[in-house]
Design a protein around this motif. Structure first.
Motif, PDB file in Angstrom:
ATOM      1  N   LYS A  36      13.382  17.863  -0.299  1.00  0.00           N
ATOM      2  CA  LYS A  36      14.174  19.069  -0.576  1.00  0.00           C
ATOM      3  C   LYS A  36      14.591  19.160  -2.032  1.00  0.00           C
ATOM      4  O   LYS A  36      14.633  20.222  -2.612  1.00  0.00           O
ATOM      5  N   ASP A  37      14.917  18.007  -2.625  1.00  0.00           N
ATOM      6  CA  ASP A  37      15.374  18.014  -4.008  1.00  0.00           C
ATOM      7  C   ASP A  37      14.231  17.771  -5.007  1.00  0.00           C
ATOM      8  O   ASP A  37      14.429  17.206  -6.073  1.00  0.00           O
ATOM      9  N   SER A  38      13.024  18.203  -4.633  1.00  0.00           N
ATOM     10  CA  SER A  38      11.819  18.168  -5.489  1.00  0.00           C
ATOM     11  C   SER A  38      11.410  16.775  -5.954  1.00  0.00           C
ATOM     12  O   SER A  38      10.830  16.605  -7.021  1.00  0.00           O
ATOM     13  N   LEU A  39      11.723  15.782  -5.164  1.00  0.00           N
ATOM     14  CA  LEU A  39      11.237  14.434  -5.428  1.00  0.00           C
ATOM     15  C   LEU A  39       9.993  14.208  -4.563  1.00  0.00           C
ATOM     16  O   LEU A  39       9.695  15.011  -3.681  1.00  0.00           O
ATOM     17  N   THR A  40       9.303  13.124  -4.810  1.00  0.00           N
ATOM     18  CA  THR A  40       8.131  12.788  -4.012  1.00  0.00           C
ATOM     19  C   THR A  40       8.412  11.526  -3.214  1.00  0.00           C
ATOM     20  O   THR A  40       8.799  10.505  -3.774  1.00  0.00           O
ATOM     21  N   GLU A  41       8.215  11.614  -1.918  1.00  0.00           N
ATOM     22  CA  GLU A  41       8.378  10.458  -1.034  1.00  0.00           C
ATOM     23  C   GLU A  41       6.993   9.919  -0.698  1.00  0.00           C
ATOM     24  O   GLU A  41       6.122  10.665  -0.265  1.00  0.00           O
ATOM     25  N   ILE A  42       6.824   8.619  -0.934  1.00  0.00           N
ATOM     26  CA  ILE A  42       5.574   7.940  -0.586  1.00  0.00           C
ATOM     27  C   ILE A  42       5.866   7.045   0.613  1.00  0.00           C
ATOM     28  O   ILE A  42       6.785   6.228   0.575  1.00  0.00           O
ATOM     29  N   ILE A  43       5.072   7.207   1.651  1.00  0.00           N
ATOM     30  CA  ILE A  43       5.230   6.380   2.855  1.00  0.00           C
ATOM     31  C   ILE A  43       3.905   5.660   3.093  1.00  0.00           C
ATOM     32  O   ILE A  43       2.842   6.275   3.042  1.00  0.00           O
ATOM     33  N   PHE A  44       3.988   4.354   3.327  1.00  0.00           N
ATOM     34  CA  PHE A  44       2.809   3.601   3.729  1.00  0.00           C
ATOM     35  C   PHE A  44       3.111   2.948   5.066  1.00  0.00           C
ATOM     36  O   PHE A  44       4.101   2.241   5.208  1.00  0.00           O
ATOM     37  N   LYS A  45       2.263   3.212   6.052  1.00  0.00           N
ATOM     38  CA  LYS A  45       2.398   2.615   7.383  1.00  0.00           C
ATOM     39  C   LYS A  45       1.084   1.930   7.721  1.00  0.00           C
ATOM     40  O   LYS A  45       0.014   2.442   7.399  1.00  0.00           O
ATOM     41  N   SER A  46       1.181   0.795   8.382  1.00  0.00           N
ATOM     42  CA  SER A  46      -0.036   0.148   8.863  1.00  0.00           C
ATOM     43  C   SER A  46       0.256  -0.630  10.137  1.00  0.00           C
ATOM     44  O   SER A  46       1.385  -1.043  10.392  1.00  0.00           O
ATOM     45  N   GLU A  47      -0.782  -0.775  10.906  1.00  0.00           N
ATOM     46  CA  GLU A  47      -0.743  -1.608  12.104  1.00  0.00           C
ATOM     47  C   GLU A  47      -2.042  -2.396  12.103  1.00  0.00           C
ATOM     48  O   GLU A  47      -3.120  -1.843  11.871  1.00  0.00           O
ATOM     49  N   PHE A  48      -1.927  -3.707  12.327  1.00  0.00           N
ATOM     50  CA  PHE A  48      -3.104  -4.553  12.233  1.00  0.00           C
ATOM     51  C   PHE A  48      -2.925  -5.813  13.050  1.00  0.00           C
ATOM     52  O   PHE A  48      -1.815  -6.187  13.419  1.00  0.00           O
ATOM     53  N   LYS A  49      -4.041  -6.452  13.287  1.00  0.00           N
ATOM     54  CA  LYS A  49      -4.035  -7.747  13.955  1.00  0.00           C
ATOM     55  C   LYS A  49      -4.926  -8.677  13.145  1.00  0.00           C
ATOM     56  O   LYS A  49      -6.073  -8.350  12.854  1.00  0.00           O
ATOM     57  N   LEU A  50      -4.360  -9.802  12.725  1.00  0.00           N
ATOM     58  CA  LEU A  50      -5.092 -10.804  11.952  1.00  0.00           C
ATOM     59  C   LEU A  50      -5.840 -11.754  12.885  1.00  0.00           C
ATOM     60  O   LEU A  50      -5.434 -11.939  14.035  1.00  0.00           O
ATOM     61  N   PRO A  51      -6.905 -12.395  12.393  1.00  0.00           N
ATOM     62  CA  PRO A  51      -7.537 -13.448  13.195  1.00  0.00           C
ATOM     63  C   PRO A  51      -6.515 -14.542  13.487  1.00  0.00           C
ATOM     64  O   PRO A  51      -5.575 -14.749  12.711  1.00  0.00           O
ATOM     65  N   PHE A  52      -6.682 -15.237  14.568  1.00  0.00           N
ATOM     66  CA  PHE A  52      -5.694 -16.192  15.073  1.00  0.00           C
ATOM     67  C   PHE A  52      -5.208 -17.180  14.009  1.00  0.00           C
ATOM     68  O   PHE A  52      -4.011 -17.336  13.814  1.00  0.00           O
ATOM     69  N   LEU A  53      -6.119 -17.858  13.308  1.00  0.00           N
ATOM     70  CA  LEU A  53      -5.696 -18.872  12.330  1.00  0.00           C
ATOM     71  C   LEU A  53      -4.938 -18.249  11.173  1.00  0.00           C
ATOM     72  O   LEU A  53      -3.902 -18.765  10.750  1.00  0.00           O
ATOM     73  N   LEU A  54      -5.418 -17.136  10.650  1.00  0.00           N
ATOM     74  CA  LEU A  54      -4.742 -16.457   9.544  1.00  0.00           C
ATOM     75  C   LEU A  54      -3.392 -15.915   9.996  1.00  0.00           C
ATOM     76  O   LEU A  54      -2.417 -15.948   9.254  1.00  0.00           O
ATOM     77  N   ASP A  55      -3.322 -15.467  11.231  1.00  0.00           N
ATOM     78  CA  ASP A  55      -2.078 -14.943  11.780  1.00  0.00           C
ATOM     79  C   ASP A  55      -0.988 -16.021  11.774  1.00  0.00           C
ATOM     80  O   ASP A  55       0.168 -15.743  11.481  1.00  0.00           O
ATOM     81  N   ASN A  56      -1.381 -17.237  12.063  1.00  0.00           N
ATOM     82  CA  ASN A  56      -0.410 -18.340  12.095  1.00  0.00           C
ATOM     83  C   ASN A  56      -0.032 -18.829  10.702  1.00  0.00           C
ATOM     84  O   ASN A  56       1.019 -19.436  10.525  1.00  0.00           O
TER      85      ASN A  56
END
Length: 157
Positions: free
Chosen positions: A109-129
């Motif tokens: 509304k006040d002429s600014l720019t909003e940047i949104i980054f969203k992600s959903e992911f699943k890592l391989p088991f070893l990297l996840d840990n």
């Protein structure tokens, strides 16, 4: 009959999510153009050694990012759908079990720019840990901050 434990452990993993947003005093269109410029990603994503567009179509691109991360080399190929104020990202090939992301660029509304980054992911088991949520958040926040600094420097020139 022999059971493969890794097969069952894969189903116990929970998908991870990242949600970041920043508000800037920048032109919305210029911000979108900067984010949509896939080949610049190596300039602000930590560990990204190269970024290139493999295919370019009217409404989407296929790009490849190469990383040197945790003493290993990784490559991610993604389909990036370019919409009016949004870029949707889906991994085609890479180290994730799956990865979906989205950049959203809004004018406030006040002429600014909003940047949104969203992600959903699943890592391989070893990297996840190996990677706690905090490390992933620090990595993503670092990429966002580097992007904003790059945007501000290109704006000054």
């Amino acid at each position: 009959m022999e059971l493969d434990l890794s097969y069952f452990l894969k189903f116990l993993q929970v998908a991870r999510k990242v949600n970041l947003s920043k508000t800037l005093k920048q032109d919305t269109k210029k911000v979108f153009e900067q984010i949509a410029n896939f080949e610049n990603y190596s300039k602000y994503i930590p560990g990204c050694s190269s970024a290139r567009v493999l295919e370019k179509h009217m409404d989407y691109e296929v790009g490849e990012l190469k990383f040197d991360f945790l003493l290993r080399k990784y490559s991610i190929t993604s389909k990036n759908i370019l919409l009016d104020n949004k870029i949707q990202i889906e991994q085609i090939e890479g180290p994730f079990e799956f990865f979906k992301g989205e950049w959203i660029i809004n004018k406030t509304k006040d002429s600014l720019t909003e940047i949104i980054f969203k992600s959903e992911f699943k890592l391989p088991f070893l990297l996840d840990n190996l990677l706690p949520d905090q490390a992933i958040n620090i990595f993503c926040e670092g990429a966002m901050e580097a992007f904003i600094k790059r945007l501000e420097t290109t704006e000054e020139n």
